[in-house]
Design a protein around this motif. Structure first.
Motif, short mmCIF file in Angstrom:
data_model
loop_
_atom_site.label_atom_id
_atom_site.label_comp_id
_atom_site.label_asym_id
_atom_site.label_seq_id
_atom_site.Cartn_x
_atom_site.Cartn_y
_atom_site.Cartn_z
N GLU A 132 0.75 -1.26 -0.10
CA GLU A 132 -0.07 -0.04 -0.05
C GLU A 132 0.89 1.16 -0.07
O GLU A 132 0.62 2.19 -0.81
CB GLU A 132 -0.78 -0.02 1.25
CG GLU A 132 -2.09 -1.02 1.21
CD GLU A 132 -3.08 -0.88 -0.07
OE1 GLU A 132 -3.34 0.37 -0.40
OE2 GLU A 132 -3.59 -1.72 -0.54
N ARG A 133 1.84 1.32 0.91
CA ARG A 133 2.68 2.31 0.69
C ARG A 133 3.72 2.37 -0.29
O ARG A 133 3.94 3.49 -0.89
CB ARG A 133 3.65 2.47 1.98
CG ARG A 133 2.96 2.62 3.48
CD ARG A 133 4.00 2.67 4.67
NE ARG A 133 5.26 1.88 4.54
CZ ARG A 133 5.38 0.64 4.92
NH1 ARG A 133 4.46 -0.14 5.29
NH2 ARG A 133 6.65 -0.11 4.53
N ALA A 134 4.14 1.42 -0.87
CA ALA A 134 5.21 1.31 -1.83
C ALA A 134 4.42 1.64 -3.17
O ALA A 134 5.09 2.40 -4.22
CB ALA A 134 5.75 -0.19 -2.36
N VAL A 135 3.33 0.99 -3.58
CA VAL A 135 2.84 1.54 -4.53
C VAL A 135 2.12 2.88 -4.81
O VAL A 135 2.25 3.68 -6.08
CB VAL A 135 1.27 0.62 -5.01
CG1 VAL A 135 -0.03 1.06 -4.16
CG2 VAL A 135 0.98 0.82 -6.53
N GLU A 136 2.00 3.73 -3.68
CA GLU A 136 1.61 5.21 -3.95
C GLU A 136 3.11 5.86 -4.21
O GLU A 136 3.23 6.82 -5.16
CB GLU A 136 1.06 5.60 -2.52
CG GLU A 136 -0.09 5.29 -2.19
CD GLU A 136 -0.62 5.79 -0.72
OE1 GLU A 136 -0.16 6.41 -0.34
OE2 GLU A 136 -1.80 5.19 -0.46
N ALA A 137 4.37 5.54 -3.65
CA ALA A 137 5.40 6.05 -4.00
C ALA A 137 5.88 5.77 -5.20
O ALA A 137 6.49 6.55 -6.16
CB ALA A 137 6.49 5.58 -2.90
N HIS A 138 5.43 4.45 -5.77
CA HIS A 138 5.88 4.06 -7.09
C HIS A 138 5.12 5.11 -8.14
O HIS A 138 5.89 5.53 -9.16
CB HIS A 138 5.38 2.65 -7.17
CG HIS A 138 5.57 2.01 -8.52
ND1 HIS A 138 7.03 1.95 -9.42
CD2 HIS A 138 4.63 1.49 -9.49
CE1 HIS A 138 6.54 1.31 -10.42
NE2 HIS A 138 5.17 1.00 -10.57
N VAL A 139 3.88 5.27 -8.12
CA VAL A 139 3.12 6.17 -9.01
C VAL A 139 3.76 7.47 -9.16
O VAL A 139 3.79 8.04 -10.10
CB VAL A 139 1.81 5.92 -8.71
CG1 VAL A 139 0.87 6.74 -9.46
CG2 VAL A 139 1.12 4.41 -8.88
N ASP A 140 3.99 8.19 -7.75
CA ASP A 140 4.59 9.36 -7.89
C ASP A 140 6.03 9.19 -8.59
O ASP A 140 6.25 10.29 -9.27
CB ASP A 140 4.91 9.91 -6.46
CG ASP A 140 3.51 10.24 -5.39
OD1 ASP A 140 2.53 10.24 -6.24
OD2 ASP A 140 3.53 10.40 -4.30
N ASN A 141 6.82 8.21 -8.39
CA ASN A 141 8.12 8.15 -9.32
C ASN A 141 7.99 8.26 -10.67
O ASN A 141 8.46 8.80 -11.40
CB ASN A 141 8.72 7.05 -8.61
CG ASN A 141 10.33 6.81 -9.07
OD1 ASN A 141 10.98 7.70 -9.51
ND2 ASN A 141 10.64 5.65 -9.25
N GLU A 142 6.87 7.44 -10.83
CA GLU A 142 6.51 6.99 -12.52
C GLU A 142 6.04 8.47 -13.19
O GLU A 142 6.63 8.88 -14.05
CB GLU A 142 5.54 5.97 -12.50
CG GLU A 142 6.14 4.86 -12.54
CD GLU A 142 4.99 3.55 -12.72
OE1 GLU A 142 5.33 2.56 -13.34
OE2 GLU A 142 4.01 3.68 -12.58
N ARG A 143 5.18 9.29 -12.17
CA ARG A 143 4.50 10.31 -12.74
C ARG A 143 6.05 11.41 -13.07
O ARG A 143 6.03 12.28 -13.76
CB ARG A 143 3.81 11.03 -11.50
CG ARG A 143 3.00 12.19 -12.03
CD ARG A 143 1.84 12.69 -10.95
NE ARG A 143 0.66 11.89 -11.21
CZ ARG A 143 0.49 10.72 -10.41
NH1 ARG A 143 0.86 10.78 -9.03
NH2 ARG A 143 -0.67 10.15 -10.55
N THR A 144 6.84 11.26 -11.86
CA THR A 144 7.95 12.38 -11.88
C THR A 144 8.96 12.18 -13.24
O THR A 144 9.18 12.99 -13.85
CB THR A 144 8.80 12.27 -10.84
OG1 THR A 144 8.04 12.81 -9.64
CG2 THR A 144 10.05 13.00 -10.84
N MET A 145 8.97 10.77 -13.68
CA MET A 145 9.95 10.22 -14.66
C MET A 145 9.14 10.86 -16.00
O MET A 145 10.02 11.04 -16.66
CB MET A 145 9.99 8.88 -14.62
CG MET A 145 10.93 8.16 -13.58
SD MET A 145 11.32 6.60 -13.78
CE MET A 145 10.31 5.74 -13.11
#
Length: 181
Positions: A132-145
């Motif tokens: 739950e925590r990791a997927v939120e950070a993952h989506v933010d990371n992808e959005r940034t990329m």
């Protein structure tokens, strides 16, 4: 007098193409352009994804397995066969990976109520909290990329890559193989 027209910036693939054109002017190496760029983008994106997962002490494959279970919906269970099919790995690889995730207490094997001879893989409470925590950070990371691309370019790129993927997927050979405009 110098030509002041702007040429697009060169990337690593342009250099490779120029070398091949110099060495083999008889060979049309144009397919190397998009394939090389896709491969290079994939490798660079993978590095940035790994850096994002490191914050959670996760590898890419660990995230992928936990995410596959999470997106399957409650009770976050899949058979080992469903998992390895979804993740496109061999059953041997899956066995090794399951053992590692079990050791970290992120998944557990549970009895299959539909088939007493088999087990299911289920997220534990710790695994669920982590994904739950990791997927939120993952989506933010992808959005940034992807933020380096304007929204319309990103939309077009996604559509074109989807078309290519559908054409390349083994189950779709021959289906939807019309060229994109």
């Amino acid at each position: 007098m110098k030509d002041h027209t702007l040429s697009p910036p060169r990337d690593a693939v342009d250099t490779i193409l120029a070398q091949w054109r110099r060495e083999r002017p008889d060979l049309d190496v144009s397919p190397m352009g998009p394939i090389g760029r896709i491969k290079r983008c994939a490798a660079l994106l993978e590095q940035q994804l790994e850096a994002g997962f490191a914050e959670f002490d996760l590898s890419v494959w660990e995230f992928d397995m936990l995410a596959a279970l999470r997106r399957s919906g409650a009770p976050y269970c899949l058979s080992p066969t469903e998992l390895f099919s979804t993740l496109m790995v061999t059953s041997g690889t899956m066995t090794h990976r399951l053992k590692r995730l079990e050791a970290r207490r992120w998944v557990a094997r549970v009895p299959n109520a539909q088939d007493a001879r088999s087990t299911l893989v289920q997220l534990t409470a710790d695994g669920l909290a982590l994904i739950e925590r990791a997927v939120e950070a993952h989506v933010d990371n992808e959005r940034t990329m992807l933020s380096v691309l304007p929204a319309d370019v990103l939309r077009d790129l996604d559509a074109q890559l989807s078309h290519l993927l559908r054409a390349l997927e083994p189950s779709n050979h021959g289906a939807d193989a019309t060229p994109a405009s």
